[in-house]
Design a protein around this motif. Structure first.
Motif, mmCIF file in Angstrom:
data_model
loop_
_atom_site.group_PDB
_atom_site.id
_atom_site.type_symbol
_atom_site.label_atom_id
_atom_site.label_comp_id
_atom_site.label_asym_id
_atom_site.label_seq_id
_atom_site.Cartn_x
_atom_site.Cartn_y
_atom_site.Cartn_z
ATOM 1 N N ARG A 18 0.803 -1.222 0.000
ATOM 2 C CA ARG A 18 0.000 0.000 0.000
ATOM 3 C C ARG A 18 0.836 1.272 0.000
ATOM 4 N NH1 ARG A 18 -4.036 -1.474 4.633
ATOM 5 N NH2 ARG A 18 -2.506 -3.079 5.005
ATOM 6 N N GLY A 19 2.075 1.176 0.440
ATOM 7 C CA GLY A 19 2.967 2.335 0.430
ATOM 8 C C GLY A 19 3.298 2.810 -0.977
ATOM 9 N N GLN A 20 2.977 2.008 -1.986
ATOM 10 C CA GLN A 20 3.242 2.378 -3.378
ATOM 11 C C GLN A 20 2.019 3.024 -4.045
ATOM 12 O OE1 GLN A 20 6.306 2.330 -4.612
ATOM 13 N NE2 GLN A 20 6.838 1.646 -2.558
ATOM 14 N N LEU A 21 0.984 3.261 -3.249
ATOM 15 C CA LEU A 21 -0.218 3.947 -3.739
ATOM 16 C C LEU A 21 -0.182 5.408 -3.319
ATOM 17 C CD1 LEU A 21 -2.965 1.325 -2.841
ATOM 18 C CD2 LEU A 21 -1.888 1.710 -5.061
ATOM 19 N N VAL A 22 -0.760 6.264 -4.141
ATOM 20 C CA VAL A 22 -0.811 7.692 -3.862
ATOM 21 C C VAL A 22 -2.248 8.167 -4.086
ATOM 22 C CG1 VAL A 22 0.022 9.962 -4.576
ATOM 23 C CG2 VAL A 22 1.565 8.006 -4.641
ATOM 24 N N SER A 23 -2.774 8.928 -3.138
ATOM 25 C CA SER A 23 -4.071 9.568 -3.329
ATOM 26 C C SER A 23 -3.810 10.893 -4.021
ATOM 27 C CB SER A 23 -4.761 9.799 -1.987
ATOM 28 O OG SER A 23 -5.059 8.557 -1.382
ATOM 29 N N VAL A 24 -4.500 11.109 -5.144
ATOM 30 C CA VAL A 24 -4.193 12.272 -5.977
ATOM 31 C C VAL A 24 -5.474 12.838 -6.589
ATOM 32 C CG1 VAL A 24 -3.700 10.818 -7.980
ATOM 33 C CG2 VAL A 24 -2.646 13.049 -7.845
ATOM 34 N N LYS A 25 -5.514 14.163 -6.740
ATOM 35 C CA LYS A 25 -6.596 14.832 -7.463
ATOM 36 C C LYS A 25 -5.984 15.466 -8.694
ATOM 37 C CE LYS A 25 -9.816 16.257 -3.852
ATOM 38 N NZ LYS A 25 -10.457 17.419 -3.216
ATOM 39 N N VAL A 55 -3.524 13.705 0.392
ATOM 40 C CA VAL A 55 -3.977 13.873 -0.989
ATOM 41 C C VAL A 55 -3.081 14.891 -1.689
ATOM 42 C CG1 VAL A 55 -5.901 14.467 -2.502
ATOM 43 C CG2 VAL A 55 -6.348 13.355 -0.309
ATOM 44 N N TYR A 56 -2.471 14.426 -2.777
ATOM 45 C CA TYR A 56 -1.541 15.248 -3.542
ATOM 46 C C TYR A 56 -2.223 15.824 -4.782
ATOM 47 C CZ TYR A 56 2.153 13.234 -0.711
ATOM 48 O OH TYR A 56 2.941 12.854 0.341
ATOM 49 N N ALA A 57 -1.712 16.943 -5.239
ATOM 50 C CA ALA A 57 -2.159 17.508 -6.511
ATOM 51 C C ALA A 57 -1.478 16.729 -7.626
ATOM 52 C CB ALA A 57 -1.781 18.979 -6.595
ATOM 53 N N GLY A 58 -2.257 16.354 -8.627
ATOM 54 C CA GLY A 58 -1.715 15.694 -9.811
ATOM 55 C C GLY A 58 -1.853 16.640 -10.987
ATOM 56 N N VAL A 59 -0.777 16.797 -11.752
ATOM 57 C CA VAL A 59 -0.797 17.702 -12.891
ATOM 58 C C VAL A 59 -0.394 16.951 -14.158
ATOM 59 C CG1 VAL A 59 -0.342 19.736 -11.468
ATOM 60 C CG2 VAL A 59 1.566 18.510 -12.496
ATOM 61 N N THR A 60 -0.619 17.578 -15.280
ATOM 62 C CA THR A 60 -0.248 16.994 -16.561
ATOM 63 C C THR A 60 1.271 16.914 -16.656
ATOM 64 O OG1 THR A 60 -2.216 17.963 -17.560
ATOM 65 C CG2 THR A 60 -0.471 17.253 -19.057
ATOM 66 N N PRO A 61 1.802 15.714 -16.921
ATOM 67 C CA PRO A 61 3.262 15.597 -17.019
ATOM 68 C C PRO A 61 3.803 16.194 -18.311
ATOM 69 C CG PRO A 61 2.203 13.424 -17.098
ATOM 70 C CD PRO A 61 1.128 14.440 -17.036
ATOM 71 N N ALA A 62 5.080 16.553 -18.276
ATOM 72 C CA ALA A 62 5.812 16.924 -19.480
ATOM 73 C C ALA A 62 6.460 15.651 -20.025
ATOM 74 C CB ALA A 62 6.882 17.961 -19.151
ATOM 75 N N CYS A 98 -8.369 10.264 -6.689
ATOM 76 C CA CYS A 98 -8.050 9.092 -7.520
ATOM 77 C C CYS A 98 -6.963 8.267 -6.830
ATOM 78 C CB CYS A 98 -7.502 9.526 -8.879
ATOM 79 S SG CYS A 98 -8.574 10.595 -9.827
ATOM 80 N N ARG A 99 -6.878 7.014 -7.223
ATOM 81 C CA ARG A 99 -5.807 6.155 -6.731
ATOM 82 C C ARG A 99 -4.713 6.111 -7.791
ATOM 83 N NH1 ARG A 99 -7.330 0.126 -5.412
ATOM 84 N NH2 ARG A 99 -7.759 0.213 -7.621
ATOM 85 N N GLY A 100 -3.484 6.415 -7.373
ATOM 86 C CA GLY A 100 -2.348 6.374 -8.282
ATOM 87 C C GLY A 100 -1.341 5.320 -7.851
#
Length: 169
Positions: A18-25, A55-62, A98-100
């Motif tokens: 579970r440590g490899q999962l990230v909660s992200v919006k 919960v982390y912010a998720g943005v569009t990657p480059a 979301c689950r990342g």
């Protein structure tokens, strides 16, 4: 109805660790506008959202974003609209968590074509890489300046879906 990408977490560390999962919006291309996103897409993980503890912010990657900053979006497909029955009808709604899954060498995941850009017909051996967007890019050879994610190792038809299995380099 719009068709959305479908993802399988075939052999991802986050399924057991579970440590490899990230909660992200997903905060959109501008990093400030909550936006919907399909499962099977990728996000760059930024800082914690104000007032949130996990919960982390998720943005569009480059295209050249470090692989260590990327997560694969793979939330549980819970549809509250009783008319929706198929996985390709599911989308992670705007402003929802979301689950990342963190990407690690040797992990394997599968996505439908709706999560991929690039070559028209992906094939086993094609390179999968980041691009300036949330979809992964498929190319016959690595693109200079793009971060490599992995390679397509298998194409599987399971019921109504065709999955492209990707092994992370």
């Amino acid at each position: 109805m719009a068709k959305h990408a479908v993802v399988r977490t075939d052999l991802m560390d986050g399924t057991d660790v579970r440590g490899q999962l990230v909660s992200v919006k997903y905060m959109g291309a501008d990093g400030a506008t909550p936006t919907e996103i399909d499962n099977g897409n990728v996000l760059k993980v930024e800082a914690l959202i104000d007032g949130e503890r996990e919960v982390y912010a998720g943005v569009t990657p480059a295209a050249d974003t470090a692989i260590t900053d990327i997560v694969l979006v793979a939330s549980v497909e819970v549809m509250y609209d009783e008319r929706k029955k198929n996985l390709d009808e599911y989308v992670n709604e705007a402003d929802k968590i979301c689950r990342g899954y963190r990407l690690h060498h040797g992990n394997i995941f599968s996505v439908t074509k709706d999560a991929l850009d690039g070559v028209e017909t992906p094939a086993v051996g094609n390179v999968v890489e980041l691009k300036a967007g949330t979809k992964l890019n498929v190319a016959s050879a690595a693109t200079e300046g793009s971060t490599a994610v992995g390679k397509i190792i298998d194409i599987e038809i399971a019921g109504r879906y065709t999955y492209y299995a990707i092994k992370i380099d």
